[in-house]
Write an enzyme that holds these catalytic residues in place. Structure first.
Site, PDB file in Angstrom:
ATOM      1  CE  LYS A  99      -1.561   1.309   5.225  1.00  9.37           C
ATOM      2  NZ  LYS A  99      -1.914   1.791   3.897  1.00  9.37           N
ATOM      3  CB  THR A 120      -9.107   9.715   5.818  1.00  8.67           C
ATOM      4  OG1 THR A 120     -10.118   9.046   6.584  1.00  8.67           O
ATOM      5  CG2 THR A 120      -7.771   9.697   6.554  1.00  8.67           C
ATOM      6  CB  ALA A 122      -8.123   0.398   6.870  1.00  8.11           C
ATOM      7  N   GLY A 123      -8.586  -1.328   4.279  1.00  6.34           N
ATOM      8  CA  GLY A 123      -8.748  -2.691   3.777  1.00  6.34           C
ATOM      9  C   GLY A 123      -7.370  -3.298   3.645  1.00  6.34           C
ATOM     10  CG  HIS A 124      -4.759  -3.176   6.302  1.00 12.56           C
ATOM     11  ND1 HIS A 124      -4.498  -2.739   7.571  1.00 12.56           N
ATOM     12  CD2 HIS A 124      -4.715  -2.064   5.524  1.00 12.56           C
ATOM     13  CE1 HIS A 124      -4.306  -1.428   7.555  1.00 12.56           C
ATOM     14  NE2 HIS A 124      -4.437  -0.998   6.326  1.00 12.56           N
ATOM     15  CG  ASP A 181       4.896  -8.125  -8.701  1.00  9.64           C
ATOM     16  OD1 ASP A 181       5.077  -7.507  -7.630  1.00  9.64           O
ATOM     17  OD2 ASP A 181       3.787  -8.561  -9.049  1.00  9.64           O
ATOM     18  CD  GLN A 196      -7.489   5.214   6.498  1.00 12.06           C
ATOM     19  OE1 GLN A 196      -7.167   5.676   7.566  1.00 12.06           O
ATOM     20  NE2 GLN A 196      -8.243   4.151   6.400  1.00 12.06           N
ATOM     21  CB  THR A 235     -12.705  -0.731   1.948  1.00 11.88           C
ATOM     22  OG1 THR A 235     -11.636  -1.073   2.818  1.00 11.88           O
ATOM     23  CG2 THR A 235     -13.912  -0.334   2.776  1.00 11.88           C
ATOM     24  CB  THR A 284       8.550  -9.601  -5.983  1.00 12.25           C
ATOM     25  OG1 THR A 284       8.830 -10.721  -5.135  1.00 12.25           O
ATOM     26  CG2 THR A 284       9.731  -8.652  -5.970  1.00 12.25           C
ATOM     27  CG  ASP A 299      -5.574   1.430  -1.329  1.00  6.23           C
ATOM     28  OD1 ASP A 299      -6.097   0.797  -0.403  1.00  6.23           O
ATOM     29  OD2 ASP A 299      -6.122   2.365  -1.919  1.00  6.23           O
TER      30      ASP A 299
HETATM   31  P1  IMP Z   1     -13.117   8.329   4.368  1.00  6.74           P
HETATM   32  O1  IMP Z   1     -11.902   7.911   5.117  1.00  6.74           O
HETATM   33  O2  IMP Z   1     -14.102   7.220   4.169  1.00  6.74           O
HETATM   34  O3  IMP Z   1     -13.764   9.559   4.938  1.00  6.74           O
HETATM   35  O4  IMP Z   1     -12.651   8.742   2.874  1.00  6.74           O
HETATM   36  C1  IMP Z   1     -11.846   9.894   2.618  1.00  6.74           C
HETATM   37  C2  IMP Z   1     -10.859   9.630   1.507  1.00  6.74           C
HETATM   38  O5  IMP Z   1      -9.899   8.680   1.936  1.00  6.74           O
HETATM   39  C3  IMP Z   1     -11.476   9.045   0.222  1.00  6.74           C
HETATM   40  O6  IMP Z   1     -10.751   9.527  -0.883  1.00  6.74           O
HETATM   41  C4  IMP Z   1     -11.233   7.557   0.371  1.00  6.74           C
HETATM   42  O7  IMP Z   1     -11.191   6.895  -0.871  1.00  6.74           O
HETATM   43  C5  IMP Z   1      -9.865   7.575   1.027  1.00  6.74           C
HETATM   44  N1  IMP Z   1      -9.592   6.362   1.823  1.00  6.74           N
HETATM   45  C6  IMP Z   1     -10.100   6.028   3.034  1.00  6.74           C
HETATM   46  N2  IMP Z   1      -9.598   4.867   3.470  1.00  6.74           N
HETATM   47  C7  IMP Z   1      -8.734   4.458   2.529  1.00  6.74           C
HETATM   48  C8  IMP Z   1      -7.851   3.326   2.432  1.00  6.74           C
HETATM   49  O8  IMP Z   1      -7.765   2.473   3.311  1.00  6.74           O
HETATM   50  N3  IMP Z   1      -7.094   3.254   1.294  1.00  6.74           N
HETATM   51  C9  IMP Z   1      -7.135   4.209   0.328  1.00  6.74           C
HETATM   52  N4  IMP Z   1      -7.925   5.282   0.383  1.00  6.74           N
HETATM   53  C10 IMP Z   1      -8.717   5.407   1.474  1.00  6.74           C
END
Ligand code: IMP
Length: 429
Positions: free
Chosen positions: A17, A240, A40-42, A334, A225, A301, A415, A14
C-alpha cells in the site's frame, strides 16, 4: 470534482500500500491515516532510496501534501519521535505538514509490556502480534480509560491520569503475568518530553479535512494492515485490534461516509500473512519458496518471514464487497515470473461440501481445503513493465481472470518496488 479516495489492503496486509499511496499522492492535497498504529510498515522506494514508514502517512515524502493522523490511530509517541527524526535526517520536513488528532489514543510503555506478556501467556495459542502495544491501547480506549494525544498539551494533568492507569497496568503485569512493573517516574519524564516534542502537532483533523473538501481538494485515506486482519470481519482472534475496513476511514478520521468517492483495494498477485491464524492457500513447497524468495517476504516492521500462498479469490471477493471496492491495484505481479503454473483458489471444500463464501469462524476456515483453478505461467520478466502491451499474454490473462473473479476493474498494476515500476491503467484523480 474533487476526490476522496480510500486505499486499503484486501488481504492480510503487506500488499504494498505504501508505494501506491505515495504514487497517488502526486495529485492529493492531503493523506490521512485512520486506524492501526506503528504495527504497520509501509515501504517506499524512490529512485532506489528506501524509506520505511510506520506511523507517519505515506504522503510525507511529497512536499505540499498535508499529512494527518486521525482519531482512529493509536499513537506511540516515542516511535513517532524516532520516525520524525529519521525523516528529518533524510532531508524531509515532516513536522511542518503533520497534524495529529487530539482524540488518538496514546500507546504507553506499559501497553507494550502487557502485549508481550499476554502473548507469552498464550503459549502455543499466541496471535503473533507485533508486540508494540496495539491491542492493549485499543482495549483501554474501548474501556474508556485510555490517554488521548490531546492530553499532551497539559503534561502535568496528563501525568496524573497516566499514574492512575499505570497502577492498573502494573497490577496486571505483576499479579497476573508475574513480570516487572513499569516505573511511573520514568513514564512521567517521558510524558514531559513527548509534550515538548509533539504537542505542537495536535490539530483538528476532522475540520482540516472538511476545509480541504470545501476548497475542492483531493484527500487520500490510507489504510494499514488488511481486511482479513479487521477485528470484526477478519480471521478472529488472529486479527489486529482495529477496524481495517473502509467504514473505519470515516469514523477513524471524523468525516462522514458519503465524503468518500472511491475505494481502491490493493491485492498482491498471491497471498501472504505474518503471525498465526488460518491461511487456506498457504504453500509449503517449492512454489511457496519461490514466492518468499522473489517477493522478499519479510515483515517491514518485525523482520519476521511471511507465510506465502496462492491467490485466494474466495477471501478477496468477499473483501471487495465488504469495503465497497470499486477499483483494484494488483501488486508484485513480477514475483510470479517464471512459474510454470499459477493457481487461484476459487472455492473451498469443507466437510465434503463445496463453499464459495468463507465460514465465519477461524477454526472452520482452518479446515477448508482450497479448490484451485490453474493458469499457465510465463517465462519472460515483467519487472518494470509500464503498459499492458509490454506484458506476456499469460500475465494479461491472469489479470483478466482476477478482474472477472473479483468483479472489479484493475486500474493499477505494480511490477517492482520503485515508484516508477507501475502501470497506471486509469487515472483516479
Ligand atoms: P498487532 O496488530 O500487533 O496486535 O498484531 C495482530 C496481528 O496482525 C498479527 O498477526 C500481526 O502479524 C498482524 N499485523 C499487524 N500489523 C500488520 C501489518 O502491518 N502487516 C501485516 N500484518 C500485520
Amino acid at each position: 470534482m474533487s476526490k476522496k479516495l480510500v486505499v486499503l489492503g484486501i488481504q492480510w496486509g503487506d500488499e504494498g500500500k505504501g508505494k501506491i499511496v505515495d504514487l497517488l499522492t502526486e495529485r492529493c492535497d492531503a493523506v490521512v491515516r485512520f486506524q492501526g498504529g506503528h504495527n504497520a510498515g509501509h515501504t517506499l522506494v524512490i529512485e532506489g532510496q528506501k524509506t520505511v514508514l510506520h506511523l507517519v502517512p505515506s504522503g510525507i515524502l511529497r512536499k505540499n501534501v498535508q499529512c494527518m493522523i486521525g482519531n482512529g490511530v493509536v499513537v506511540a509517541p516515542d516511535a513517532l519521535i524516532e520516525e520524525l527524526n529519521a525523516l528529518e535526517s533524510a532531508g524531509c520536513e515532516p513536522r511542518q505538514r503533520l497534524l495529529i488528532s487530539p482524540g488518538s489514543p496514546i500507546i504507553l510503555p506499559s501497553h507494550v509490556a502487557l502485549d508481550q506478556a499476554r502473548e507469552r501467556a498464550r503459549g502455543k495459542n499466541a496471535i503473533g502480534t507485533t508486540g508494540r502495544g496495539i491491542g492493549p491501547a485499543y482495549e483501554d480506549k474501548a474501556a474508556r480509560r485510555g490517554i488521548r494525544f490531546g492530553e499532551l498539551s497539559d503534561p502535568d494533568s496528563c501525568c496524573e491520569r497516566v499514574g492512575e492507569l499505570l497502577e492498573y497496568h502494573n497490577f496486571l503485569l505483576t499479579s497476573r503475568f508475574g513480570v516487572d512493573a513499569i516505573a511511573p517516574d520514568d513514564v512521567f519524564s517521558e510524558v514531559h518530553r513527548w509534550s515538548q516534542e509533539l504537542a505542537g502537532l495536535i490539530g483538528d483533523v476532522s475540520n482540516r479535512v472538511y476545509e480541504i473538501h470545501q476548497d475542492n481538494g483531493n484527500v487520500l485515506f490510507e489504510g494499514a494492515q488488511g481486511t482479513l486482519l479487521d477485528i470484526d470481519q477478519g480471521t478472529y482472534p488472529f486479527v489486529t485490534s482495529s477496524n481495517t475496513t473502509a467504514g473505519a476511514a470515516a469514523c477513524g478520521s471524523g468525516v462522514g461516509p458519503l465524503m468518500m468517492t472511491t475505494v481502491m483495494g490493493i491485492v498482491k498477485a498471491y497471498t501472504t500473512r505474518v503471525g498465526a491464524g488460518p491461511f487456506p492457500t498457504e504453500l509449503f513447497d517449492s512454489d511457496g519458496d519461490h514466492l518468499a524468495k522473489n517477493g522478499h517476504e519479510f515483515g517491514a516492521t518485525t523482520g519476521r518471514p511471511r507465510r506465502c500462498g496462492w491467490f485466494d479469490a474466495v477471501l478477496a471477493r468477499r473483501a471487495c464487497w465488504i469495503n465497497s471496492v470499486d477499483s483494484l491495484c494488483v501488486t508484485k505481479l513480477d514475483v510470479l515470473d517464471s512459474l510454470s503454473d499459477i493457481k487461484i483458489c476459487t472455492s473451498y471444500k469443507l466437510d465434503g461440501e463445496t463453499i464459495k463464501q468463507p465460514p465465519w469462524d477461524s477454526r472452520s476456515l482452518d479446515r477448508c481445503v482450497p479448490n484451485y483453478e490453474s493458469l499457465p505461467g510465463w517465462s519472460e520478466s515483467t519487472v518494470g513493465a509500464r503498459s499492458l502491451s509490454e506484458l506476456p499474454r499469460e500475465a494479461k490473462n491472469f489479470l483478466s481472470r482476477l478482474e472477472e473473479l473479483l468483479d472489479v476493474p484493475i486500474d493499477i498494476v505494480s511490477t517492482g518496488p520503485d515508484r516508477e515500476e507501475t502501470m497506471v491503467l486509469k487515472n483516479l484523480f
